[in-house]
Design a protein around this motif. Structure first.
Motif, PDB file in Angstrom:
ATOM      1  N   PRO A   1       0.833  -1.203   0.000  1.00 34.21           N
ATOM      2  CA  PRO A   1       0.000   0.000   0.000  1.00 34.21           C
ATOM      3  C   PRO A   1       0.866   1.251   0.000  1.00 34.21           C
ATOM      4  O   PRO A   1       1.835   1.343   0.767  1.00 34.21           O
ATOM      5  CB  PRO A   1      -0.787  -0.076   1.326  1.00 34.21           C
ATOM      6  CG  PRO A   1      -0.306  -1.287   2.052  1.00 34.21           C
ATOM      7  CD  PRO A   1       0.864  -1.855   1.320  1.00 34.21           C
TER       8      PRO A   1
ATOM      9  N   SER B   1       1.217   8.017  -1.648  1.00 34.02           N
ATOM     10  CA  SER B   1       1.885   9.138  -2.315  1.00 34.02           C
ATOM     11  C   SER B   1       1.847   8.855  -3.804  1.00 34.02           C
ATOM     12  O   SER B   1       2.759   8.235  -4.355  1.00 34.02           O
ATOM     13  CB  SER B   1       3.329   9.261  -1.830  1.00 34.02           C
ATOM     14  OG  SER B   1       3.341   9.407  -0.427  1.00 34.02           O
TER      15      SER B   1
ATOM     16  N   SER C   1       9.514   4.651  -0.352  1.00 30.86           N
ATOM     17  CA  SER C   1      10.731   4.488   0.433  1.00 30.86           C
ATOM     18  C   SER C   1      11.762   3.660  -0.336  1.00 30.86           C
ATOM     19  O   SER C   1      11.435   2.612  -0.905  1.00 30.86           O
ATOM     20  CB  SER C   1      10.361   3.794   1.748  1.00 30.86           C
ATOM     21  OG  SER C   1      11.511   3.276   2.355  1.00 30.86           O
TER      22      SER C   1
ATOM     23  N   THR D   1       9.226  -3.199  -2.769  1.00 32.79           N
ATOM     24  CA  THR D   1       8.603  -2.714  -4.008  1.00 32.79           C
ATOM     25  C   THR D   1       9.587  -1.890  -4.826  1.00 32.79           C
ATOM     26  O   THR D   1       9.664  -2.032  -6.051  1.00 32.79           O
ATOM     27  CB  THR D   1       7.359  -1.865  -3.653  1.00 32.79           C
ATOM     28  OG1 THR D   1       6.456  -2.682  -2.909  1.00 32.79           O
ATOM     29  CG2 THR D   1       6.669  -1.320  -4.886  1.00 32.79           C
TER      30      THR D   1
ATOM     31  N   THR E   1       3.593  -4.366   7.068  1.00 33.91           N
ATOM     32  CA  THR E   1       4.286  -5.582   6.623  1.00 33.91           C
ATOM     33  C   THR E   1       5.225  -5.166   5.501  1.00 33.91           C
ATOM     34  O   THR E   1       5.051  -4.121   4.881  1.00 33.91           O
ATOM     35  CB  THR E   1       3.324  -6.668   6.084  1.00 33.91           C
ATOM     36  OG1 THR E   1       2.716  -6.190   4.877  1.00 33.91           O
ATOM     37  CG2 THR E   1       2.268  -7.041   7.093  1.00 33.91           C
ATOM     38  N   THR E   2       6.233  -5.991   5.248  1.00 30.97           N
ATOM     39  CA  THR E   2       7.148  -5.745   4.131  1.00 30.97           C
ATOM     40  C   THR E   2       7.542  -7.069   3.500  1.00 30.97           C
ATOM     41  O   THR E   2       7.589  -8.103   4.196  1.00 30.97           O
ATOM     42  CB  THR E   2       8.415  -4.983   4.584  1.00 30.97           C
ATOM     43  OG1 THR E   2       9.323  -4.886   3.458  1.00 30.97           O
ATOM     44  CG2 THR E   2       9.148  -5.672   5.734  1.00 30.97           C
ATOM     45  N   GLY E   3       7.823  -7.005   2.221  1.00 33.34           N
ATOM     46  CA  GLY E   3       8.349  -8.176   1.526  1.00 33.34           C
ATOM     47  C   GLY E   3       9.853  -8.286   1.685  1.00 33.34           C
ATOM     48  O   GLY E   3      10.465  -9.198   1.133  1.00 33.34           O
TER      49      GLY E   3
ATOM     50  N   LYS F   1       1.780 -11.335   0.551  1.00 32.34           N
ATOM     51  CA  LYS F   1       0.880 -10.233   0.925  1.00 32.34           C
ATOM     52  C   LYS F   1      -0.528 -10.445   0.368  1.00 32.34           C
ATOM     53  O   LYS F   1      -1.508 -10.027   0.984  1.00 32.34           O
ATOM     54  CB  LYS F   1       1.430  -8.904   0.395  1.00 32.34           C
ATOM     55  CG  LYS F   1       2.854  -8.580   0.863  1.00 32.34           C
ATOM     56  CD  LYS F   1       2.865  -7.559   1.934  1.00 32.34           C
ATOM     57  CE  LYS F   1       4.226  -6.913   2.016  1.00 32.34           C
ATOM     58  NZ  LYS F   1       4.352  -5.729   1.181  1.00 32.34           N
TER      59      LYS F   1
HETATM   60  C1  FMN Z   1      -2.358   3.319   3.744  1.00 32.27           C
HETATM   61  C2  FMN Z   1      -0.871   3.275   3.592  1.00 32.27           C
HETATM   62  C3  FMN Z   1      -0.220   4.216   2.823  1.00 32.27           C
HETATM   63  C4  FMN Z   1       1.168   4.181   2.672  1.00 32.27           C
HETATM   64  N1  FMN Z   1       1.774   5.108   1.851  1.00 32.27           N
HETATM   65  C5  FMN Z   1       3.094   4.988   1.572  1.00 32.27           C
HETATM   66  C6  FMN Z   1       3.711   5.825   0.613  1.00 32.27           C
HETATM   67  O1  FMN Z   1       3.091   6.668   0.008  1.00 32.27           O
HETATM   68  N2  FMN Z   1       5.036   5.636   0.365  1.00 32.27           N
HETATM   69  C7  FMN Z   1       5.770   4.672   1.014  1.00 32.27           C
HETATM   70  O2  FMN Z   1       6.981   4.543   0.738  1.00 32.27           O
HETATM   71  N3  FMN Z   1       5.194   3.871   1.919  1.00 32.27           N
HETATM   72  C8  FMN Z   1       3.881   3.985   2.199  1.00 32.27           C
HETATM   73  N4  FMN Z   1       3.299   3.147   3.116  1.00 32.27           N
HETATM   74  C9  FMN Z   1       4.143   2.168   3.813  1.00 32.27           C
HETATM   75  C10 FMN Z   1       4.462   0.952   2.921  1.00 32.27           C
HETATM   76  O3  FMN Z   1       3.293   0.192   2.714  1.00 32.27           O
HETATM   77  C11 FMN Z   1       5.554   0.143   3.610  1.00 32.27           C
HETATM   78  O4  FMN Z   1       6.794   0.798   3.433  1.00 32.27           O
HETATM   79  C12 FMN Z   1       5.655  -1.302   3.159  1.00 32.27           C
HETATM   80  O5  FMN Z   1       6.574  -1.975   4.001  1.00 32.27           O
HETATM   81  C13 FMN Z   1       6.106  -1.460   1.714  1.00 32.27           C
HETATM   82  O6  FMN Z   1       6.084  -2.835   1.420  1.00 32.27           O
HETATM   83  P1  FMN Z   1       7.325  -3.564   0.712  1.00 32.27           P
HETATM   84  O7  FMN Z   1       8.543  -3.317   1.564  1.00 32.27           O
HETATM   85  O8  FMN Z   1       6.916  -4.983   0.659  1.00 32.27           O
HETATM   86  O9  FMN Z   1       7.463  -2.933  -0.631  1.00 32.27           O
HETATM   87  C14 FMN Z   1       1.920   3.181   3.308  1.00 32.27           C
HETATM   88  C15 FMN Z   1       1.258   2.231   4.093  1.00 32.27           C
HETATM   89  C16 FMN Z   1      -0.113   2.273   4.227  1.00 32.27           C
HETATM   90  C17 FMN Z   1      -0.803   1.222   5.063  1.00 32.27           C
END
Ligand code: FMN
Length: 230
Positions: free
Chosen positions: A35, A38, A51, A56, A85-87, A106
């Motif tokens: 999710p 931004s 991030s 991702t 959570t994160t992958g 996920k």
């Molecule tokens: C509703 C919601 C919005 C989010 N928006 C962002 C965002 O805009 N940018 C970002 O980097 N992380 C955002 N996050 C956090 C990411 O989901 C988080 O970094 C997550 O671990 C990414 O998953 P990944 O590491 O498996 O890619 C958001 C989380 C939630 C629940």
């Protein structure tokens, strides 16, 4: 002229944007789903802020493609199930400190069904009413002017190659127009989930311009994006 406004220093400035579930492919061919909120759209381009330490982001760098799945307010619980959570394994230290956990599946954790895409290997999330397939076209750093922030966030520009819409969201008899009276995006505002109230709050002069005036050459270009082999 005086104002009753006061100065404030909110730690976050998340004033309310739609949630997007970014689908990507991992190195081993499994899928990741994250999710974000931004995100904004111009023509058939989407710009996301993500991030640099996210799985991702690594997948976007490696594969150059993703799906963008738009949940409605009805899918809020599914999105919340994969919040924090994160992958990535191991979990990056900053995420560990915020209570994130590694989740290799996920889709299963969210209760969403992976669906094959046409132009990208990453799956779509069936239950989301709108799916886009997209190719990475540019990447930039965010806040590179501040040493303490440099390298932490990436801004990724994506070119949309397919748009899939649940038919009940389309205007009657208009296959290329989404009816905003029928589309209720899930909104994240200051870390909390909201939907939109029903109906327009005011007439819109902008809406007097026909949508077709905005049609981008990217729409025709997307037809040349060959279906990927499955
Ligand atoms: C509703 C919601 C919005 C989010 N928006 C962002 C965002 O805009 N940018 C970002 O980097 N992380 C955002 N996050 C956090 C990411 O989901 C988080 O970094 C997550 O671990 C990414 O998953 P990944 O590491 O498996 O890619 C958001 C989380 C939630 C629940």
């Amino acid at each position: 002229m005086s104002s009753s406004h006061v100065l404030s220093e909110p730690a976050i400035l998340y004033f309310g944007t739609p949630v997007v579930l970014v689908g990507t492919s991992n190195e081993d061919g499994t899928a990741n789903l994250a999710p974000i909120s931004s995100a904004f759209w111009l023509g058939w381009r989407c710009v996301i802020g993500i991030s640099a330490s996210s799985k991702t982001t690594a997948n976007l760098r490696r594969t150059g493609e993703c799906t963008l799945n738009l949940p409605s307010a009805a899918e809020a619980a599914a999105v919340d199930r994969i919040a924090r959570t994160t992958g990535s394994n191991p979990v990056p230290p900053r995420k560990l400190a915020r209570g994130y956990a590694f989740e290799p599946d996920k889709f299963a954790r969210a209760g969403l069904t992976p669906l094959d895409s046409q132009t990208v290997a990453a799956p779509r999330a069936q239950e989301c009413p709108i799916h886009l397939e997209a190719a990475v076209t540019a990447r930039h750093g965010l806040a590179d002017d501040t040493p303490a922030l440099r390298g932490q966030i990436e801004v990724v520009e994506l070119r949309v190659t397919r748009v899939h819409v649940r038919p009940d969201l389309l205007m009657d008899g208009q296959p290329n127009r989404i009816d905003p009276d029928r589309w209720n995006p899930l909104i994240m505002s200051f870390q909390k989930f909201y939907g939109l109230s029903s109906g327009q709050v005011h007439a819109s002069r902008l809406a007097d311009i026909p949508e077709s005036a905005y049609r981008s050459p990217d729409v025709d270009r997307a037809r040349d994006d060959a279906p990927c082999e499955t």
